[in-house]
Structures are given as structure tokens and as C-alpha cells.
Motif scaffolding. Structure first.
Motif, PDB file in Angstrom:
ATOM      1  N   UNK A  83       0.803  -1.213   0.000  1.00 35.76           N
ATOM      2  CA  UNK A  83       0.000   0.000   0.000  1.00 35.76           C
ATOM      3  C   UNK A  83       0.841   1.271   0.000  1.00 35.76           C
ATOM      4  N   UNK A  84       2.082   1.178   0.479  1.00 33.96           N
ATOM      5  CA  UNK A  84       2.949   2.349   0.552  1.00 33.96           C
ATOM      6  C   UNK A  84       4.055   2.289  -0.471  1.00 33.96           C
ATOM      7  N   UNK A  85       5.010   3.196  -0.327  1.00 40.46           N
ATOM      8  CA  UNK A  85       6.208   3.180  -1.166  1.00 40.46           C
ATOM      9  C   UNK A  85       7.419   3.104  -0.234  1.00 40.46           C
ATOM     10  N   UNK A  86       8.459   2.368  -0.623  1.00 40.86           N
ATOM     11  CA  UNK A  86       9.615   2.228   0.268  1.00 40.86           C
ATOM     12  C   UNK A  86      10.389   3.531   0.400  1.00 40.86           C
ATOM     13  N   UNK A 286       9.447  18.035   7.963  1.00 39.62           N
ATOM     14  CA  UNK A 286       9.787  16.900   7.113  1.00 39.62           C
ATOM     15  C   UNK A 286       8.822  16.784   5.952  1.00 39.62           C
ATOM     16  N   UNK A 287       9.307  16.208   4.853  1.00 43.20           N
ATOM     17  CA  UNK A 287       8.497  16.029   3.643  1.00 43.20           C
ATOM     18  C   UNK A 287       8.764  14.652   3.059  1.00 43.20           C
ATOM     19  N   UNK A 288       7.703  14.032   2.536  1.00 46.27           N
ATOM     20  CA  UNK A 288       7.849  12.743   1.877  1.00 46.27           C
ATOM     21  C   UNK A 288       6.763  12.626   0.819  1.00 46.27           C
ATOM     22  N   UNK A 289       7.091  11.949  -0.294  1.00 48.11           N
ATOM     23  CA  UNK A 289       6.108  11.721  -1.349  1.00 48.11           C
ATOM     24  C   UNK A 289       5.423  10.384  -1.102  1.00 48.11           C
ATOM     25  N   UNK A 290       4.092  10.403  -1.175  1.00 46.62           N
ATOM     26  CA  UNK A 290       3.300   9.223  -0.895  1.00 46.62           C
ATOM     27  C   UNK A 290       2.900   8.508  -2.185  1.00 46.62           C
TER      28      UNK A 290
END
Length: 493
Positions: A83-86, A286-290
């Protein structure tokens, strides 16, 4: 991927009475982890969640390697990976110059080349997706899920728990009325049901979720002044609670999403798999691409206490986040590396973004009383450096279920005491809780505390730029967690 030694839930739990009923209050990651583990171990479990899913909540949306490994013990790790990305790289932008001035032409505050560190793979995943998935898996495991439903603890001692619960209607005026009436029933929600049917209650209500209620005067006749063990019981209409050891203080949490279908998300300079963090005098963001291309932005901003600059106190939390991001070399409008339309991201964050906020984050409360215990953020806050917040919730949920299991292995679980030292459930949990995540909690706390200081950030950036291997104790330390035996014999959902 499965870890540990698999065993049949029935075979491993023959000594526990099937009638032992446990109530879990809260359907986030910690509550679901506890409920699923308890079902795997043969308990009769009810979970009550006051919100409808899917729902977002303030979170960095990064689940660390230790958290994914803990989910492997429930048979759910591979499902979450799908369901997610590593996530595989941490990129730190450390402010080493003085804070940005108000002059629009100033570029002195732009961070120097970042610190790039490989990390043990985790998962970037939205909380709306993760929480919904875990709740569905809890239902599949046989947990009786009531949602939207609220519960309050009225009394707890070493032999029993008195709780009340009711269906919840999600309307702002009714929620306000509840608060004004100290939780008393109103015509909009269902009637309260008061019960002592649950022999243990696990509170997983997060940072701000309610879990305590007042004993209504009409209930006092049903609540004895003293029980068979001699414990005094509450008979006056006072609110039951777990007292604070460390009251809420410290940084303010705030978060927002750039939707995946928004033009800003496509142009935002963050590759899939990277966790980017900007650290400065005012805190960190913090930032992350989903998976859907959306960008999660989550910040912990320093409190406006003594010694803080007057300019810090005058700015709104959103303006403070924007100010931190302005030092990111790929976001500053005066940097040649900026690929976004001039000022577009700033105005969007300040005017159009939907922000979620939390009260002061650092806190710790008494972890239990009698047959009631608290887990996850409800018990204590853990600095969420690279997904430690969700990891902490999952690990504490599994650990509390295992503790109930061990208390009953030598015979049918008594609602009183069945431990060699004569301690009840809450006292055992309070002794066990600090050992679950001691190393990672200390590591994350020390790092985030040190990053408040400009000289430390300067030394860190220079040191890691030439000797990145020095960060391995930290990156490997936060990826290591307690080893839980697998209790799932079902295929990964």
C-alpha cells in the motif's frame, strides 16, 4: 515476510479463558495492533473508535523499518509494503546561517549542500490508508469493531473496570455540548451504556483523544464504596483519569498534504523514496512523497517560551513552516535550483492548504491504573524522527497484548493478580513500558534536541559530508526494535 516462530493461536492460548473480554479504545495504529494481537492470542476483543474512517490525522506518514518488522509479526507487513512506497534515503537540510531576514532579496539563509544518508527501508503511507487497512484486518481477525463509537472509563481497580459507551453522531454542536456537559449524554448521540463486562481496557486514544468520564450521580448506587479486595472506589461524581507525569509541553505539531493531482505536487522537488527534513532554529519540517504522488508536510515547531525571539512569537505556525522551507535550496525563490513557479507554493500553503495541528507534543502520563492501561501516544510521546511515532504505537500495542498473554499462561487469567510479584496489570505494564523502545527513544530525543542549536547543525553537516559512516549508529539504531514472535497463521491480507 514473516518473522519469529509461528504458532497456532489456539494451541498457544489454551490456558486463557475465551470469556476474558478486552476493550480497546481507539482504532489507530496502536489500538489496531493491540486488538489484532489479542485476537491472535485467543482473547474476545471489542474495539471502539469515535471517528469514521478513512480520516487523516497529523502525522509524518513515514513508518520506520522497525514498525514494518513489528507488523510482520501480525502477518500484515507485506500488505502495508504494497500500500505504501519504500523509503530508503534521509536528506537533511541544516540551517547553519542566521535566520532569514525580511528582505526579499536575502539568500544567506539557504541551506548548504544537504546531508544524505541511506536508511534501512521503511514505508511512506498516508494515515488514512494505513489506519483503514489495519482496522479492516482487525475485523477479519474477529475483533468486534464499533465505529463511530465513544467510550469512557468511570472507574478502575485491580479487580474490575467500569466503562460507559455509546454510538456517536459527528456534529460540531453536539461535540461542543458534550464538552460543556462533561461528557453527559445529549439527544443527538445514543444513550450511554454502563458496563463492567470488560476485564481489561487498553487506551489507544493518541495525543488528544478523550477516554475519561464522570460517574453520574444516578450510577453511584451501582458502584460500591469498597470492593472485595479492599480497594477504595470512586462514589462521588469526579472524573476518572490517568495523571500526568510530564504534562504537555514543548513543540507544536502541524501538518498538511499537497494533493497528488495538484500541479504543485508534480513540481515539488522531492523524489519517491526520500525523507527530506529542514532543521533550523524554529524546529524542523519533514516532507515525503506518498504513493498517490501527494506530498506530506509535517513539522514540529519550537514552543514560544522564554528566550525565544519576538519575531518567532508574532508569526503564525503556518508562516513559521514556510520560513523553514524557504531555506530549502530547491524551494527558495531566489535560488537557481528552484523549479516551482515563483511564490506559488508559499501562497498555497498560507491560503489554500488544509492544516492539521496538535497541542504541545511532549508528554507522559501514568501508564495505567488497575485493569486499565495506556499505549502509544496516549501513554507517552516519542520523537517522530523517521517514523518512530507510528512504530512506537505498533510495538506498544503488540507488547501490551503479549503481557496479558503471559499473565495468564500459568492458568486462567484472573481479573485480579496472577504474577509472581503480586502486581496487577497496570503496575506490570508501567514497569514493562519503558524498556520497549529505550534506545531509539533516547537516540531520537538527543538528535532532535541537539539540532536546535546552529553550531551543532554546522558541525553535523560538515562532519557527515566527509564521513557519512558516522551516522550508521543512528540509522541502524532507529531501525532495530524488539523481536516479536509471529502469532498469525493466516495469509497476509
Amino acid at each position: 515476510m514473516k518473522t519469529g516462530v509461528q504458532r497456532s493461536p489456539v494451541e498457544s492460548f489454551d490456558s486463557i479463558s475465551a470469556s476474558h473480554r478486552v476493550l480497546v479504545v481507539g482504532g489507530g495504529v496502536s489500538g489496531c495492533a493491540a486488538a489484532i494481537r489479542l485476537r491472535h492470542l485467543g482473547f474476545d476483543v471489542t474495539l471502539m473508535e469515535r471517528a469514521r474512517f478513512p480520516r487523516e490525522k497529523i502525522c509524518g506518514c513515514c513508518l520506520g523499518a522497525a514498525g514494518v518488522t513489528a507488523l510482520d509479526a501480525l502477518g500484515l507487513g507485506d500488505g502495508v509494503r504494497r500500500l505504501g512506497v519504500p523509503t530508503h534515503t534521509f536528506v537533511g537540510y541544516l540551517q547553519t546561517a542566521r535566520p532569514l531576514k525580511d528582505s526579499p532579496s536575502n539568500t544567506d539563509g539557504i541551506c548548504r549542500p544537504p546531508v544524505r544518508l541511506p536508511i534501512v527501508p521503511g514505508v511512506a503511507i498516508s494515515r488514512s490508508v494505513l489506519d483503514t487497512y489495519l482496522l479492516e484486518q482487525a475485523k477479519r481477525a474477529g475483533v468486534d469493531v464499533l465505529q463511530p463509537h465513544e467510550a469512557q472509563v468511570l472507574r478502575s481497580d485491580s479487580t474490575s473496570v467500569t466503562v460507559r459507551h455509546r454510538p456517536r453522531v459527528e456534529q460540531a454542536n453536539q461535540v461542543s455540548a458534550d464538552r460543556e456537559n462533561n461528557g453527559a449524554a445529549n439527544s443527538g448521540n445514543g444513550s450511554w451504556t454502563t458496563t463492567t463486562e470488560y476485564s481489561s481496557v487498553i487506551l489507544a486514544t493518541g495525543l488528544t483523544g478523550p477516554f475519561q468520564g464522570r460517574i453520574d450521580p444516578e450510577l453511584q448506587g451501582d458502584v460500591p464504596a469498597e470492593n472485595s479486595s479492599g480497594d477504595a472506589c470512586q462514589t462521588s461524581p469526579t472524573r476518572w483519569d490517568l495523571p500526568w507525569i510530564e504534562p504537555p509541553h514543548g513543540p507544536l505539531g502541524i501538518a498538511a498534504h499537497v494533493p497528488g493531482d495538484h500541479p504543485l505536487a508534480a513540481a515539488w522537488p522531492i523524489p519517491v523514496g526520500e525523507i527530506q527534513m529542514v532543521c533550523g532554529d524554529d524546529g524542523y519540517v519533514g516532507m515525503v512523497r506518498m504513493p498517490n504522488g501527494a506530498i506530506d508536510i509535517a513539522a514540529a515547531l519550537r514552543s514560544r517560551g522564554k528566550g525565544k525571539t519576538s519575531s518567532m512569537g508574532q508569526r503564525s505556525p503556518v508562516d513559521r513552516v514556510v520560513r523553514l522551507l524557504l531555506s530549502h535550496p530547491d524551494l527558495n525563490s531566489h535560488s537557481e535550483r528552484n523549479r516551482l513557479p515563483d511564490q506559488s507554493w508559499q501562497s498555497w500553503l498560507q491560503q489554500d492548504a488544509v492544516w492539521m495541528s496538535a497541542p504541545p507534543l511532549r508528554r507522559q502520563r501514568q501508564a495505567g491504573q488497575g485493569r486499565v492501561v495506556a499505549i502509544g501516544d496516549c501513554a507517552r510521546y516519542v520523537e517522530p524522527l523517521t517514523g518512530e511515532g507510528m512504530t512506537w504505537g505498533i510495538e506498544s500495542g503488540i507488547a501490551v497484548a503479549d503481557l496479558l498473554h503471559r499473565m495468564g499462561e500459568t492458568g486462567p487469567l484472573s481479573p485480579k493478580v496472577d504474577d509472581a510479584n503480586g502486581e496487577d496489570f497496570a503496575r506490570l505494564w508501567q514497569r514493562h513500558l519503558p524498556a520497549i523502545q529505550t534506545k531509539r527513544r533516547v537516540l531520537c530525543g538527543l538528535v532532535t534536541a541537539a539540532l536546535r542549536y546552529r553550531n551543532f547543525r554546522r558541525v553535523t553537516r560538515i562532519g557527515l559530508s566527509y564521513a557519512g559512516w558516522m551516522a550508521k549508529p543512528l540509522t541502524w539504531g532507529v531501525a532495530a526494535g524488539p523481536r516479536f514472535e509471529s502469532t498469525s497463521d493466516a495469509p497476509d491480507g
